[in-house]
Design a protein around this motif. Structure first.
Motif, PDB file in Angstrom:
ATOM      1  N   LEU A 288       0.828  -1.202   0.000  1.00 19.92           N
ATOM      2  CA  LEU A 288       0.000   0.000   0.000  1.00 19.92           C
ATOM      3  C   LEU A 288       0.867   1.257   0.000  1.00 19.92           C
ATOM      4  O   LEU A 288       0.466   2.298  -0.537  1.00 19.92           O
ATOM      5  CB  LEU A 288      -0.942  -0.001   1.201  1.00 19.92           C
ATOM      6  CG  LEU A 288      -2.076   1.041   1.160  1.00 19.92           C
ATOM      7  CD1 LEU A 288      -2.992   0.806  -0.046  1.00 19.92           C
ATOM      8  CD2 LEU A 288      -2.887   1.012   2.453  1.00 19.92           C
ATOM      9  N   ALA A 289       2.054   1.163   0.576  1.00 17.35           N
ATOM     10  CA  ALA A 289       2.988   2.290   0.589  1.00 17.35           C
ATOM     11  C   ALA A 289       3.735   2.435  -0.732  1.00 17.35           C
ATOM     12  O   ALA A 289       4.560   3.343  -0.885  1.00 17.35           O
ATOM     13  CB  ALA A 289       3.986   2.140   1.733  1.00 17.35           C
ATOM     14  N   GLY A 290       3.448   1.545  -1.696  1.00 15.47           N
ATOM     15  CA  GLY A 290       4.049   1.658  -3.021  1.00 15.47           C
ATOM     16  C   GLY A 290       5.275   0.803  -3.240  1.00 15.47           C
ATOM     17  O   GLY A 290       5.977   0.964  -4.238  1.00 15.47           O
ATOM     18  N   GLY A 291       5.529  -0.155  -2.334  1.00  9.49           N
ATOM     19  CA  GLY A 291       6.749  -0.942  -2.458  1.00  9.49           C
ATOM     20  C   GLY A 291       6.560  -2.373  -2.901  1.00  9.49           C
ATOM     21  O   GLY A 291       7.467  -3.195  -2.728  1.00  9.49           O
ATOM     22  N   ALA A 292       5.407  -2.712  -3.475  1.00  7.94           N
ATOM     23  CA  ALA A 292       5.138  -4.103  -3.847  1.00  7.94           C
ATOM     24  C   ALA A 292       6.183  -4.661  -4.794  1.00  7.94           C
ATOM     25  O   ALA A 292       6.580  -5.831  -4.693  1.00  7.94           O
ATOM     26  CB  ALA A 292       3.750  -4.220  -4.475  1.00  7.94           C
ATOM     27  N   PHE A 293       6.643  -3.845  -5.728  1.00  7.78           N
ATOM     28  CA  PHE A 293       7.627  -4.299  -6.712  1.00  7.78           C
ATOM     29  C   PHE A 293       8.997  -3.676  -6.458  1.00  7.78           C
ATOM     30  O   PHE A 293      10.021  -4.348  -6.585  1.00  7.78           O
ATOM     31  CB  PHE A 293       7.134  -3.962  -8.121  1.00  7.78           C
ATOM     32  CG  PHE A 293       5.791  -4.561  -8.426  1.00  7.78           C
ATOM     33  CD1 PHE A 293       5.673  -5.912  -8.662  1.00  7.78           C
ATOM     34  CD2 PHE A 293       4.640  -3.775  -8.442  1.00  7.78           C
ATOM     35  CE1 PHE A 293       4.435  -6.479  -8.925  1.00  7.78           C
ATOM     36  CE2 PHE A 293       3.401  -4.336  -8.701  1.00  7.78           C
ATOM     37  CZ  PHE A 293       3.289  -5.686  -8.949  1.00  7.78           C
ATOM     38  N   ALA A 294       9.017  -2.407  -6.052  1.00  8.88           N
ATOM     39  CA  ALA A 294      10.284  -1.722  -5.811  1.00  8.88           C
ATOM     40  C   ALA A 294      11.022  -2.298  -4.603  1.00  8.88           C
ATOM     41  O   ALA A 294      12.257  -2.251  -4.549  1.00  8.88           O
ATOM     42  CB  ALA A 294      10.038  -0.224  -5.607  1.00  8.88           C
TER      43      ALA A 294
ATOM     44  N   ILE B  70      12.993   3.519  11.803  1.00 12.57           N
ATOM     45  CA  ILE B  70      11.625   3.758  12.251  1.00 12.57           C
ATOM     46  C   ILE B  70      10.823   2.461  12.282  1.00 12.57           C
ATOM     47  O   ILE B  70      10.038   2.213  13.203  1.00 12.57           O
ATOM     48  CB  ILE B  70      10.914   4.815  11.364  1.00 12.57           C
ATOM     49  CG1 ILE B  70       9.532   5.123  11.950  1.00 12.57           C
ATOM     50  CG2 ILE B  70      10.824   4.366   9.907  1.00 12.57           C
ATOM     51  CD1 ILE B  70       8.817   6.272  11.234  1.00 12.57           C
ATOM     52  N   ALA B  71      11.056   1.595  11.287  1.00 14.39           N
ATOM     53  CA  ALA B  71      10.359   0.314  11.244  1.00 14.39           C
ATOM     54  C   ALA B  71      10.852  -0.598  12.360  1.00 14.39           C
ATOM     55  O   ALA B  71      10.071  -1.378  12.923  1.00 14.39           O
ATOM     56  CB  ALA B  71      10.553  -0.350   9.884  1.00 14.39           C
ATOM     57  N   GLN B  72      12.134  -0.521  12.699  1.00 16.63           N
ATOM     58  CA  GLN B  72      12.663  -1.297  13.816  1.00 16.63           C
ATOM     59  C   GLN B  72      11.955  -0.906  15.115  1.00 16.63           C
ATOM     60  O   GLN B  72      11.557  -1.762  15.909  1.00 16.63           O
ATOM     61  CB  GLN B  72      14.159  -1.065  13.961  1.00 16.63           C
ATOM     62  CG  GLN B  72      14.994  -1.681  12.860  1.00 16.63           C
ATOM     63  CD  GLN B  72      16.482  -1.404  13.055  1.00 16.63           C
ATOM     64  OE1 GLN B  72      16.911  -0.926  14.106  1.00 16.63           O
ATOM     65  NE2 GLN B  72      17.285  -1.705  12.041  1.00 16.63           N
TER      66      GLN B  72
ATOM     67  N   ALA C 292       8.402   0.803   6.948  1.00 18.64           N
ATOM     68  CA  ALA C 292       9.649   0.440   6.283  1.00 18.64           C
ATOM     69  C   ALA C 292       9.778   1.094   4.915  1.00 18.64           C
ATOM     70  O   ALA C 292      10.890   1.359   4.453  1.00 18.64           O
ATOM     71  CB  ALA C 292       9.738  -1.076   6.140  1.00 18.64           C
ATOM     72  N   VAL C 293       8.654   1.370   4.261  1.00 16.19           N
ATOM     73  CA  VAL C 293       8.679   1.976   2.927  1.00 16.19           C
ATOM     74  C   VAL C 293       8.440   3.479   2.996  1.00 16.19           C
ATOM     75  O   VAL C 293       9.190   4.284   2.439  1.00 16.19           O
ATOM     76  CB  VAL C 293       7.631   1.313   2.003  1.00 16.19           C
ATOM     77  CG1 VAL C 293       7.582   2.010   0.641  1.00 16.19           C
ATOM     78  CG2 VAL C 293       7.945  -0.165   1.819  1.00 16.19           C
ATOM     79  N   ALA C 294       7.375   3.889   3.687  1.00 15.24           N
ATOM     80  CA  ALA C 294       6.999   5.306   3.738  1.00 15.24           C
ATOM     81  C   ALA C 294       7.854   6.112   4.708  1.00 15.24           C
ATOM     82  O   ALA C 294       7.910   7.342   4.612  1.00 15.24           O
ATOM     83  CB  ALA C 294       5.526   5.433   4.107  1.00 15.24           C
ATOM     84  N   ARG C 295       8.487   5.441   5.668  1.00 20.09           N
ATOM     85  CA  ARG C 295       9.327   6.096   6.685  1.00 20.09           C
ATOM     86  C   ARG C 295       8.537   7.129   7.498  1.00 20.09           C
ATOM     87  O   ARG C 295       9.070   8.148   7.904  1.00 20.09           O
ATOM     88  CB  ARG C 295      10.554   6.764   6.045  1.00 20.09           C
ATOM     89  CG  ARG C 295      11.353   5.888   5.087  1.00 20.09           C
ATOM     90  CD  ARG C 295      12.089   4.786   5.810  1.00 20.09           C
ATOM     91  NE  ARG C 295      12.841   3.953   4.892  1.00 20.09           N
ATOM     92  CZ  ARG C 295      14.166   4.069   4.656  1.00 20.09           C
ATOM     93  NH1 ARG C 295      14.867   4.991   5.278  1.00 20.09           N
ATOM     94  NH2 ARG C 295      14.770   3.248   3.819  1.00 20.09           N
TER      95      ARG C 295
END
Length: 283
Positions: free
Chosen positions: A30-36, A109-111, A152-155
């Motif tokens: 959803l944050a745009g990281g499905a492929f990246a 931040i994800a940690q 993890a993606v959007a920070r």
């Protein structure tokens, strides 16, 4: 030699780590990281396998006396004596070490978000003793990956992240209520509480309500990420699948309840595809 440890961590039953993994993947997608950030998704899959295993070992350590009183669980390695308590603690630490290695692969931040879940994880096995809704506490724990994946993606912490998480809690309550249908008689006899017992003959309506709340919250999250009515279409396959679970559920049939519960691995895939479609289109 190794089989009791595989059974203790439920490595022979992948449904548990699928259900822990999918919210992680939803957050990333959803944050745009499905492929990246597909590498991140794979790391989270490894983490889900390890930490679900660790959770099962910890739960069995806490519940070893209760498990010995329930028909479905009395054969578990700790309850049956196939694994000693000391060996179970050692196995738990090894699985946690794998989870820690995955944690180090995440942004700071994800940690922090991931570590914050530990207090809820530690408390979960005790909830069935003090509340009729241990499924809600499981929802808090098993949905946490949505927060981690997004961060993890959007920070950042933002509304779509929180709505995705809240909707996932409702989904977990729904499917774990279905799972709890298997143990209603034994739970009632030994004094263990569950949403399945609390809902009684209204269990089908209760599950339907939780699934409806999940879909509503996910829809709002989707709209914020991509304010396009067509984005809602991405959630239609998941909605149809969840509706099928409710309509076809036979509450008095334990085998059917288990089948419906397990089908949520497919529901997780459908929601992931929806998040990937929306997140990719918005990025």
């Amino acid at each position: 030699m190794f089989r009791p440890y595989v059974l203790l961590a439920r490595l022979d039953r992948p449904i548990g780590w699928w259900l822990l993994f999918w919210p992680c993947a939803w957050g990333v997608a959803l944050a745009g990281g499905a492929f990246a950030r597909f590498d991140l998704i794979l790391w989270m899959l490894l983490g889900a396998v390890a930490m679900r295993g660790a959770g099962c070992v910890y739960n069995d350590i806490v519940d070893r006396d209760l498990d010995a009183q329930v028909e479905r669980t009395r054969g578990r390695p700790l309850a049956s004596g196939a694994v000693s308590l000391r060996a179970a603690w050692a196995w738990l630490l090894l699985l946690c070490a794998i989870g820690f290695a995955v944690l180090l692969k995440l942004p700071l931040i994800a940690q922090g978000v991931a570590v914050a879940s530990l207090v809820f994880v530690a408390a979960y096995p005790f909830m069935k003793r003090i509340t009729w809704w241990p499924q809600a506490w499981l929802g808090i724990v098993f949905s946490w990956g949505a927060l981690v994946g997004w961060a993890a993606v959007a920070r950042e912490v933002s509304a779509p992240m929180l709505l995705l998480y809240a909707g996932t809690i409702a989904w977990v309550i729904g499917y774990d209520t279905i799972y709890a249908l298997q143990d209603r008689e034994d739970d009632a006899l030994i004094g263990v509480r569950s949403s399945a017992l609390r809902l009684g003959r209204h269990v089908r309506a209760g599950v339907a309500g939780f699934y409806a709340v999940a879909l509503a919250l996910w829809s709002v999250a989707v709209w914020i990420v991509r304010p396009d009515p067509l984005a809602f279409v991405a959630l239609v396959p998941a909605a149809i699948h969840l509706a099928w679970q409710v309509i076809a559920l036979e509450p008095e049939d334990g085998a059917d309840a288990l089948d419906k519960f397990r089908s949520n691995r497919f529901a997780g895939l459908l929601v992931f595809l929806a998040c990937a479609t929306v997140g990719t289109g918005a990025s």
